[in-house]
Motif scaffolding. Structure first.
Motif, PDB file in Angstrom:
ATOM      1  N   SER A  90       5.453  45.406  42.087  1.00 27.96           N
ATOM      2  CA  SER A  90       4.930  46.667  42.599  1.00 27.96           C
ATOM      3  C   SER A  90       3.353  46.596  42.884  1.00 27.96           C
ATOM      4  O   SER A  90       2.877  45.520  42.280  1.00 27.96           O
ATOM      5  N   TYR A  91       2.876  47.278  43.880  1.00 33.44           N
ATOM      6  CA  TYR A  91       1.404  47.469  44.339  1.00 33.44           C
ATOM      7  C   TYR A  91       1.010  48.551  44.211  1.00 33.44           C
ATOM      8  O   TYR A  91       1.847  49.798  44.441  1.00 33.44           O
ATOM      9  N   ARG A  92      -0.293  49.015  43.670  1.00 29.77           N
ATOM     10  CA  ARG A  92      -0.944  50.160  43.966  1.00 29.77           C
ATOM     11  C   ARG A  92      -1.710  49.994  45.385  1.00 29.77           C
ATOM     12  O   ARG A  92      -2.282  49.030  45.504  1.00 29.77           O
ATOM     13  N   VAL A  93      -1.525  50.845  46.100  1.00 27.94           N
ATOM     14  CA  VAL A  93      -2.060  51.089  47.531  1.00 27.94           C
ATOM     15  C   VAL A  93      -2.761  52.495  47.795  1.00 27.94           C
ATOM     16  O   VAL A  93      -2.316  53.425  47.050  1.00 27.94           O
ATOM     17  N   ARG A  94      -3.913  52.469  48.488  1.00 26.64           N
ATOM     18  CA  ARG A  94      -4.361  53.588  48.816  1.00 26.64           C
ATOM     19  C   ARG A  94      -4.450  53.812  50.458  1.00 26.64           C
ATOM     20  O   ARG A  94      -4.561  52.897  51.125  1.00 26.64           O
ATOM     21  N   GLY A  95      -3.957  55.088  50.667  1.00 23.35           N
ATOM     22  CA  GLY A  95      -3.906  55.239  52.264  1.00 23.35           C
ATOM     23  C   GLY A  95      -5.272  56.036  52.699  1.00 23.35           C
ATOM     24  O   GLY A  95      -6.235  56.058  51.947  1.00 23.35           O
ATOM     25  N   GLN A  96      -5.452  56.121  54.031  1.00 24.36           N
ATOM     26  CA  GLN A  96      -6.748  56.730  54.599  1.00 24.36           C
ATOM     27  C   GLN A  96      -6.659  58.052  53.970  1.00 24.36           C
ATOM     28  O   GLN A  96      -8.029  58.397  54.060  1.00 24.36           O
ATOM     29  N   ASP A  97      -5.876  58.611  53.600  1.00 23.96           N
ATOM     30  CA  ASP A  97      -6.071  60.089  53.064  1.00 23.96           C
ATOM     31  C   ASP A  97      -6.896  59.867  51.503  1.00 23.96           C
ATOM     32  O   ASP A  97      -6.976  61.019  50.974  1.00 23.96           O
ATOM     33  N   GLY A  98      -6.858  58.969  50.964  1.00 26.00           N
ATOM     34  CA  GLY A  98      -7.423  58.709  49.734  1.00 26.00           C
ATOM     35  C   GLY A  98      -6.480  58.611  48.695  1.00 26.00           C
ATOM     36  O   GLY A  98      -6.975  58.445  47.332  1.00 26.00           O
ATOM     37  N   VAL A  99      -5.357  58.807  49.027  1.00 20.73           N
ATOM     38  CA  VAL A  99      -4.171  59.034  48.037  1.00 20.73           C
ATOM     39  C   VAL A  99      -3.823  57.794  47.333  1.00 20.73           C
ATOM     40  O   VAL A  99      -3.400  56.950  48.526  1.00 20.73           O
ATOM     41  N   GLU A 100      -3.633  57.461  46.051  1.00 19.37           N
ATOM     42  CA  GLU A 100      -3.327  56.230  45.620  1.00 19.37           C
ATOM     43  C   GLU A 100      -1.654  56.237  45.311  1.00 19.37           C
ATOM     44  O   GLU A 100      -1.364  57.297  44.457  1.00 19.37           O
ATOM     45  N   ARG A 101      -1.126  55.412  45.603  1.00 15.37           N
ATOM     46  CA  ARG A 101       0.563  55.331  45.591  1.00 15.37           C
ATOM     47  C   ARG A 101       0.914  53.932  44.710  1.00 15.37           C
ATOM     48  O   ARG A 101       0.303  52.959  45.045  1.00 15.37           O
ATOM     49  N   ALA A 102       2.025  53.937  44.164  1.00 12.71           N
ATOM     50  CA  ALA A 102       2.825  52.784  44.144  1.00 12.71           C
ATOM     51  C   ALA A 102       4.016  52.437  44.895  1.00 12.71           C
ATOM     52  O   ALA A 102       4.789  53.276  44.838  1.00 12.71           O
ATOM     53  N   PHE A 103       4.215  51.262  45.458  1.00 10.99           N
ATOM     54  CA  PHE A 103       5.518  50.959  46.237  1.00 10.99           C
ATOM     55  C   PHE A 103       5.673  49.543  45.749  1.00 10.99           C
ATOM     56  O   PHE A 103       4.948  48.681  45.258  1.00 10.99           O
ATOM     57  N   GLN A 104       7.109  49.161  45.684  1.00  7.11           N
ATOM     58  CA  GLN A 104       7.661  48.057  45.592  1.00  7.11           C
ATOM     59  C   GLN A 104       7.319  47.172  46.662  1.00  7.11           C
ATOM     60  O   GLN A 104       7.349  47.435  47.898  1.00  7.11           O
ATOM     61  N   GLU A 105       7.482  45.859  46.176  1.00  2.29           N
ATOM     62  CA  GLU A 105       7.042  44.838  47.184  1.00  2.29           C
ATOM     63  C   GLU A 105       8.074  44.877  48.497  1.00  2.29           C
ATOM     64  O   GLU A 105       7.596  44.799  49.757  1.00  2.29           O
ATOM     65  N   SER A 106       9.434  45.282  48.197  1.00  3.67           N
ATOM     66  CA  SER A 106      10.352  45.243  49.376  1.00  3.67           C
ATOM     67  C   SER A 106      10.100  46.445  50.254  1.00  3.67           C
ATOM     68  O   SER A 106      10.741  46.510  51.435  1.00  3.67           O
ATOM     69  N   GLN A 107       9.166  47.320  50.020  1.00  2.00           N
ATOM     70  CA  GLN A 107       8.938  48.636  50.952  1.00  2.00           C
ATOM     71  C   GLN A 107       7.894  48.126  51.733  1.00  2.00           C
ATOM     72  O   GLN A 107       7.479  48.998  52.663  1.00  2.00           O
ATOM     73  N   LEU A 108       7.312  46.978  51.611  1.00  2.00           N
ATOM     74  CA  LEU A 108       5.871  46.932  52.016  1.00  2.00           C
ATOM     75  C   LEU A 108       6.092  45.425  53.246  1.00  2.00           C
ATOM     76  O   LEU A 108       6.829  44.626  53.011  1.00  2.00           O
ATOM     77  N   ARG A 109       5.230  45.532  54.481  1.00  2.00           N
ATOM     78  CA  ARG A 109       5.111  44.408  55.182  1.00  2.00           C
ATOM     79  C   ARG A 109       3.639  44.380  55.417  1.00  2.00           C
ATOM     80  O   ARG A 109       2.688  45.234  55.276  1.00  2.00           O
ATOM     81  N   PRO A 110       3.262  43.230  56.183  1.00  2.00           N
ATOM     82  CA  PRO A 110       1.766  42.983  56.632  1.00  2.00           C
ATOM     83  C   PRO A 110       1.349  44.253  57.635  1.00  2.00           C
ATOM     84  O   PRO A 110       2.184  44.438  58.631  1.00  2.00           O
ATOM     85  N   GLY A 111       0.088  44.791  57.314  1.00  2.00           N
ATOM     86  CA  GLY A 111      -0.267  45.752  58.330  1.00  2.00           C
ATOM     87  C   GLY A 111      -0.989  45.186  59.357  1.00  2.00           C
ATOM     88  O   GLY A 111      -1.236  44.106  59.501  1.00  2.00           O
ATOM     89  N   THR A 112      -1.364  46.106  60.338  1.00  2.00           N
ATOM     90  CA  THR A 112      -2.395  45.536  61.410  1.00  2.00           C
ATOM     91  C   THR A 112      -3.599  46.152  61.596  1.00  2.00           C
ATOM     92  O   THR A 112      -4.374  45.582  62.035  1.00  2.00           O
ATOM     93  N   ALA A 113      -3.885  47.306  60.772  1.00  2.00           N
ATOM     94  CA  ALA A 113      -5.023  47.946  61.039  1.00  2.00           C
ATOM     95  C   ALA A 113      -6.083  47.326  60.038  1.00  2.00           C
ATOM     96  O   ALA A 113      -5.931  46.646  59.189  1.00  2.00           O
ATOM     97  N   ALA A 114      -7.427  47.607  60.088  1.00  2.00           N
ATOM     98  CA  ALA A 114      -8.486  47.319  59.175  1.00  2.00           C
ATOM     99  C   ALA A 114      -9.175  48.510  58.862  1.00  2.00           C
ATOM    100  O   ALA A 114      -9.666  49.326  60.062  1.00  2.00           O
ATOM    101  N   PHE A 115      -9.360  48.675  57.523  1.00  2.00           N
ATOM    102  CA  PHE A 115      -9.875  49.901  57.023  1.00  2.00           C
ATOM    103  C   PHE A 115     -11.550  49.874  56.988  1.00  2.00           C
ATOM    104  O   PHE A 115     -12.094  48.994  56.639  1.00  2.00           O
TER     105      PHE A 115
END
Length: 67
Positions: free
Chosen positions: A42-67
């Motif tokens: 699992s990973y802890r991730v933070r969105g542009q809204d500032g909220v931190e969440r936990a997702f499993q690896e299977s729910q994620l893929r490489p992104g394209t944006a740069a924060f």
């Protein structure tokens, strides 16, 4: 943790499933790589809204944006 698919600071995209409509945004920045638990990573991730969440690896893929 060298077997992790994503690293801290990497932008990832969240693949929505049923019941995930309440999650705002599509891309997140990895803030923490969690230890394996029952064979799953699992990973802890933070969105542009500032909220931190936990997702499993299977729910994620490489992104394209740069924060």
């Amino acid at each position: 943790m060298s077997d992790a698919a994503f690293k801290i600071g990497q932008v990832v995209a969240f693949d929505r499933g049923a019941g995930d409509g309440h999650i705002r945004g599509n891309e997140f920045t990895v803030t923490r790589v969690m230890p394996l638990e029952s064979g799953f990573r699992s990973y802890r991730v933070r969105g542009q809204d500032g909220v931190e969440r936990a997702f499993q690896e299977s729910q994620l893929r490489p992104g394209t944006a740069a924060f």
